[in-house]
Design a protein around this motif. Sequence first.
Motif, PDB file in Angstrom:
ATOM      1  N   ALA A 320       0.947  -1.541  -0.174  1.00  0.00           N
ATOM      2  CA  ALA A 320       0.566  -0.332  -0.412  1.00  0.00           C
ATOM      3  C   ALA A 320       0.910   1.035  -0.261  1.00  0.00           C
ATOM      4  O   ALA A 320       0.744   1.973  -0.360  1.00  0.00           O
ATOM      5  N   ALA A 321       1.942   0.973   1.063  1.00  0.00           N
ATOM      6  CA  ALA A 321       2.527   2.492   0.319  1.00  0.00           C
ATOM      7  C   ALA A 321       3.167   2.654  -0.710  1.00  0.00           C
ATOM      8  O   ALA A 321       3.736   3.462  -0.390  1.00  0.00           O
ATOM      9  N   ALA A 322       4.275   1.032  -1.349  1.00  0.00           N
ATOM     10  CA  ALA A 322       4.443   1.087  -2.762  1.00  0.00           C
ATOM     11  C   ALA A 322       3.934   2.224  -3.942  1.00  0.00           C
ATOM     12  O   ALA A 322       4.363   2.980  -4.333  1.00  0.00           O
ATOM     13  N   TRP A 359      -4.842  12.105  -7.539  1.00  0.00           N
ATOM     14  CA  TRP A 359      -4.624  11.920  -5.462  1.00  0.00           C
ATOM     15  C   TRP A 359      -5.112  11.253  -4.327  1.00  0.00           C
ATOM     16  O   TRP A 359      -5.000  10.329  -3.955  1.00  0.00           O
ATOM     17  N   VAL A 360      -6.170  11.556  -4.871  1.00  0.00           N
ATOM     18  CA  VAL A 360      -7.824  10.810  -4.019  1.00  0.00           C
ATOM     19  C   VAL A 360      -8.071   9.365  -4.665  1.00  0.00           C
ATOM     20  O   VAL A 360      -7.676   8.135  -4.263  1.00  0.00           O
ATOM     21  N   GLY A 361      -7.662   9.195  -6.386  1.00  0.00           N
ATOM     22  CA  GLY A 361      -7.692   7.396  -6.523  1.00  0.00           C
ATOM     23  C   GLY A 361      -6.229   6.552  -6.220  1.00  0.00           C
ATOM     24  O   GLY A 361      -6.463   5.537  -5.929  1.00  0.00           O
ATOM     25  N   VAL A 362      -5.198   7.538  -6.269  1.00  0.00           N
ATOM     26  CA  VAL A 362      -3.844   7.096  -5.485  1.00  0.00           C
ATOM     27  C   VAL A 362      -4.262   6.377  -3.616  1.00  0.00           C
ATOM     28  O   VAL A 362      -4.191   5.609  -3.803  1.00  0.00           O
ATOM     29  N   ALA A 363      -4.857   7.274  -3.472  1.00  0.00           N
ATOM     30  CA  ALA A 363      -5.037   6.471  -2.049  1.00  0.00           C
ATOM     31  C   ALA A 363      -6.349   6.129  -1.962  1.00  0.00           C
ATOM     32  O   ALA A 363      -6.322   4.798  -1.058  1.00  0.00           O
ATOM     33  N   LEU A 364      -7.225   6.516  -2.530  1.00  0.00           N
ATOM     34  CA  LEU A 364      -8.580   4.709  -2.832  1.00  0.00           C
ATOM     35  C   LEU A 364      -7.781   3.913  -2.682  1.00  0.00           C
ATOM     36  O   LEU A 364      -7.915   2.939  -2.226  1.00  0.00           O
ATOM     37  N   LEU A 365      -6.671   3.348  -3.995  1.00  0.00           N
ATOM     38  CA  LEU A 365      -6.187   1.692  -4.384  1.00  0.00           C
ATOM     39  C   LEU A 365      -5.036   1.855  -3.107  1.00  0.00           C
ATOM     40  O   LEU A 365      -5.272   0.751  -3.316  1.00  0.00           O
ATOM     41  N   ALA A 366      -4.407   2.261  -2.504  1.00  0.00           N
ATOM     42  CA  ALA A 366      -4.025   2.713  -1.286  1.00  0.00           C
ATOM     43  C   ALA A 366      -4.445   1.698  -0.554  1.00  0.00           C
ATOM     44  O   ALA A 366      -3.759   0.519  -0.099  1.00  0.00           O
ATOM     45  N   LEU A 367      -5.144   2.182   0.189  1.00  0.00           N
ATOM     46  CA  LEU A 367      -6.702   1.259   0.959  1.00  0.00           C
ATOM     47  C   LEU A 367      -7.348   0.455   0.830  1.00  0.00           C
ATOM     48  O   LEU A 367      -7.479  -0.338   1.269  1.00  0.00           O
ATOM     49  N   ILE A 415       5.888  10.930  -2.101  1.00  0.00           N
ATOM     50  CA  ILE A 415       7.006  10.243  -2.191  1.00  0.00           C
ATOM     51  C   ILE A 415       8.040   9.087  -1.732  1.00  0.00           C
ATOM     52  O   ILE A 415       8.031   8.257  -1.217  1.00  0.00           O
ATOM     53  N   THR A 416       8.956  10.231  -0.895  1.00  0.00           N
ATOM     54  CA  THR A 416      10.156   9.915  -0.205  1.00  0.00           C
ATOM     55  C   THR A 416       9.445   9.374   1.506  1.00  0.00           C
ATOM     56  O   THR A 416       9.862   8.531   1.969  1.00  0.00           O
ATOM     57  N   VAL A 417       8.515   9.761   1.670  1.00  0.00           N
ATOM     58  CA  VAL A 417       7.954   9.317   2.745  1.00  0.00           C
ATOM     59  C   VAL A 417       7.650   7.677   3.337  1.00  0.00           C
ATOM     60  O   VAL A 417       7.589   6.761   3.696  1.00  0.00           O
ATOM     61  N   PHE A 418       6.387   7.801   1.912  1.00  0.00           N
ATOM     62  CA  PHE A 418       5.418   6.375   1.334  1.00  0.00           C
ATOM     63  C   PHE A 418       7.134   5.530   1.387  1.00  0.00           C
ATOM     64  O   PHE A 418       6.832   3.914   1.136  1.00  0.00           O
ATOM     65  N   GLY A 419       7.535   5.788   0.195  1.00  0.00           N
ATOM     66  CA  GLY A 419       8.726   4.974  -0.091  1.00  0.00           C
ATOM     67  C   GLY A 419       9.508   4.295   1.229  1.00  0.00           C
ATOM     68  O   GLY A 419       9.945   3.485   1.720  1.00  0.00           O
ATOM     69  N   ALA A 420       9.985   5.384   2.082  1.00  0.00           N
ATOM     70  CA  ALA A 420      10.672   4.578   3.264  1.00  0.00           C
ATOM     71  C   ALA A 420       9.343   4.130   4.080  1.00  0.00           C
ATOM     72  O   ALA A 420      10.370   2.703   4.903  1.00  0.00           O
TER      73      ALA A 420
END
Length: 521
Positions: A320-322, A359-367, A415-420
Amino acid sequence: MTLIEQLYWGGAGLIVLWLVAFGLTLAATRNGVVTPGPATQEFGDDPESPAVVSLLGNRWRGVEHAAAATLLDLAARGLVELRQPGDDPARSSVHVTEAGRAAPGLLPHEQRVLERVTARAANGGAPIGAIAFRDDKRAAAWNTALRQEIIAEARLRGLSRSRFAPLLGSALLIGAFVPGALFAVAAVMGEHGVRAAAAVGVAPGAALSFLLAKSLGERATPKGLERAGHWAGLRAWLTAHEDFAQLPPAAVTVWDRYLSYGTALGVTNLTSRLLGFDSGDRRRVWSSYGGTWRPVRIRYPRLRPGFGGSTYRLLHLAAAAAVVAVGCCAFAVLRQPDWVVAVDEGSLRRPGVVLSAVWVGVALLALVVADMFRRWTLFAAFLAMMSGNFAPGSHGWFRDTAVHEGPVPAELAVITVFGAVAVYFLALACLERREPDTVTGEVLRMESRKGRRAARFLALDEGDSDVTTAWALPAASQGIATGAQVRLRVSRGTRTIRSAELVRAASPEGDRAKAAKQDAS
């Protein structure tokens, strides 16, 4: 008016009549006024126990400080001994004397308190802080039983009685369900179905029964009011001593039974606070594991990412973070200015609409990938996509972002935070594949967390430190109790318990059946 309407109106009228009768009953059964007697230091010829005095002093509403007052009374009578080795009263200890080990003729609530102290001070004494329970349910059950025994003693002495007579209470309880019966009949006649009839039939009775249950309790007798006035006089005499409120528990050797009655009447602040028979301090627990009593400080890693997670769960979170990191990066690199050219006011290609939608679509996909998608997330996404959020989307920050080459600072930070975070969870998942470590100790506390699937906290004293960090015990695990000595197989990366083996049953707090071995996976 049809028969169905008459039934509904009749039920409503009965509810009003029930509430009026209930209000009149409350007014008729309220406690009388306690007239304080003159200040006195006399207990009387046949004084009540401090626990019963606690009931009278609290106007029959509760027995706060009754257990502490009983312990002090036992100390004043030589059945237990309270020692303060230094200047800190919190370091005081309690010891059971030879007289206390063979004390005959104690009242039930006194015997209960003495048994609790004896169990904790079985090996030569215990700190007063160790008297507190480690389990919330056990503490609640113990104090409920103590209250019932105190009330029974007060009734035996003619000082207290049930607020509602049995016949009156039964009549109110039955009457609470009569309006619901009329509503149920009306619902059936109106062809609303059995479920609807059951709902409208039970709901009014449940609500009125709840009101009735909240009002059940004790009320004074004429003799009780008289004795409460006498003890109010003793409270006035004790309050006149300015230093009495700050006396430590060990001062019972000087003040004798006055300290126990002062505690029962709420005059002593320090003693009442130190002698607790509740669930105690969840972050500081006394433990004798290893042979000597010592306070152990417990840390609860509530904000630790991956706490209690399985390998499967960690991989979900990493993915999900990726998704967030890769999705934002791809959008920032591929984004073209002509994607978001504002054709007119009603255009769906305005910068705010396009950027927010991605951005909202990416967040929903991650959830979805993290298995954390809930109905409320759709509502949040709807609010994020409301047109008013980007009315000035043809200029300003949205416009600058749309024409920017590559990620903007906000996207770069995401990108940096969620990649880490993805790398972190992936590393934890790899560590989970290692052979679990084995630790042995005594269970200090167990606490639940929000959510049915959330792992519980299990604080373990391994005997080599005065500070411990709680482990994650799967919510479905059974057979482990506070006070038990266990051997755990754990994953230190996520602090998760994989399996637990019972070494010694809990004593004295462990009154539940223990399994020989418990698989926590």
